[in-house]
Design a protein around this motif. Structure first.
Motif, PDB file in Angstrom:
ATOM      1  N   GLU A   1       0.823  -1.202   0.000  1.00 38.28           N
ATOM      2  CA  GLU A   1       0.000   0.000   0.000  1.00 38.28           C
ATOM      3  C   GLU A   1       0.863   1.261   0.000  1.00 38.28           C
ATOM      4  OE1 GLU A   1      -2.405  -3.270   1.928  1.00 38.28           O
ATOM      5  OE2 GLU A   1      -0.337  -2.568   1.956  1.00 38.28           O
TER       6      GLU A   1
ATOM      7  N   PHE B   1      -6.960  -0.172  -6.526  1.00 36.41           N
ATOM      8  CA  PHE B   1      -6.573   0.294  -5.203  1.00 36.41           C
ATOM      9  C   PHE B   1      -7.690   1.131  -4.575  1.00 36.41           C
ATOM     10  CE2 PHE B   1      -2.291  -1.097  -6.077  1.00 36.41           C
ATOM     11  CZ  PHE B   1      -1.759  -1.314  -4.810  1.00 36.41           C
TER      12      PHE B   1
ATOM     13  N   TYR C   1     -10.045  -1.289  -3.143  1.00 36.11           N
ATOM     14  CA  TYR C   1      -9.423  -1.843  -1.944  1.00 36.11           C
ATOM     15  C   TYR C   1      -9.548  -0.865  -0.778  1.00 36.11           C
ATOM     16  CZ  TYR C   1      -5.665  -3.361   1.202  1.00 36.11           C
ATOM     17  OH  TYR C   1      -4.941  -3.741   2.296  1.00 36.11           O
TER      18      TYR C   1
ATOM     19  N   PHE D   1      -5.991   2.424   4.877  1.00 37.34           N
ATOM     20  CA  PHE D   1      -5.507   2.809   3.554  1.00 37.34           C
ATOM     21  C   PHE D   1      -6.397   3.889   2.948  1.00 37.34           C
ATOM     22  CE2 PHE D   1      -5.421   2.055  -1.118  1.00 37.34           C
ATOM     23  CZ  PHE D   1      -4.118   2.458  -1.333  1.00 37.34           C
TER      24      PHE D   1
END
Length: 223
Positions: free
Chosen positions: A58, A114, A117, A124
């Motif tokens: 990440e 991402f 995610y 994150f």
């Protein structure tokens, strides 16, 4: 005679190699399936070298994002430095966005992966949002500087203008990713022309007198 790199130069080289390796592997295998071992090995380094530069996959992605955001800020600042009228700048900004997408088409897929995610990982998500807010603040400041130079006032808060163009850019990037044959190259530029012409009409000024257009972009964006 070979010039020896300094420690700082070596570290920058290592980080660059790891980010390039990660971009390829993340794109081919996806975030969940890609491993740190694989990223390090393909870059020609050990896993220890990876952790000397990044704490996680990440964090590595965020470093890649920082680079692209910095690139887009620089390009858009160049657009704003011109004295072109509103619609000309809108078209130029749209063309720059198209070039950004075409230069690395896999980046958009990686960015949206991402982003999905981040919706499942609160820590994150906060990191990603922090960077996006910082990017919007930079664009808001560029808008403000341009408006002050032209002595015009936006009928909409400039923070919202930055958010709106960001939203349009992300939408255009997603459509391009899902249905590339149906999305013309000038789509985002046309969206910007219509949007800023509308702002000019709301402000009661001609497009020549209104603040020039500056797009946000996905991962980049950014744009």
């Amino acid at each position: 005679m070979t010039t020896r790199l300094s420690r700082k130069q070596k570290q920058a080289h290592t980080r660059s190699c790891l980010m390039k390796s990660a971009a390829r592997i993340f794109t081919d295998r996806g975030l969940e399936q890609a491993s740190i071992d694989e990223v390090a090995e393909q870059a020609g380094f050990t896993k220890g070298a990876f952790y000397a530069n990044f704490r996680s996959k990440e964090e590595l992605f965020l470093a890649m994002l920082d680079e692209r955001f910095a690139q887009r800020v620089k390009e858009i600042d160049h657009v704003l430095a011109s004295d072109d009228d509103l619609l000309t700048q809108a078209r130029a900004s749209g063309a720059g966005f198209t070039r950004f997408i075409a230069a690395d088409p896999e980046w958009q897929r990686l960015f949206f992966e991402f982003t999905a995610y981040a919706a499942r990982n609160e820590e994150f998500r906060k990191e990603l949002v922090t960077r996006y807010r910082a990017l919007r603040e930079r664009f808001t400041e560029l808008y403000r500087r341009r408006a002050e130079r032209l002595e015009v006032a936006s009928p909409v808060p400039l923070e919202l203008v930055a958010l709106m163009t960001c939203t349009m850019a992300n939408g255009a990037a997603l459509e391009q990713l899902l249905e590339p044959d149906a999305v013309p190259d000038n789509l985002f530029g046309s969206m910007l022309e219509i949007f800023f012409a509308g702002l000019a009409a709301m402000a009661g000024v001609s497009v020549e007198g209104m603040q020039p257009a500056v797009p946000e972009v996905a991962g980049s964006k950014t744009t």
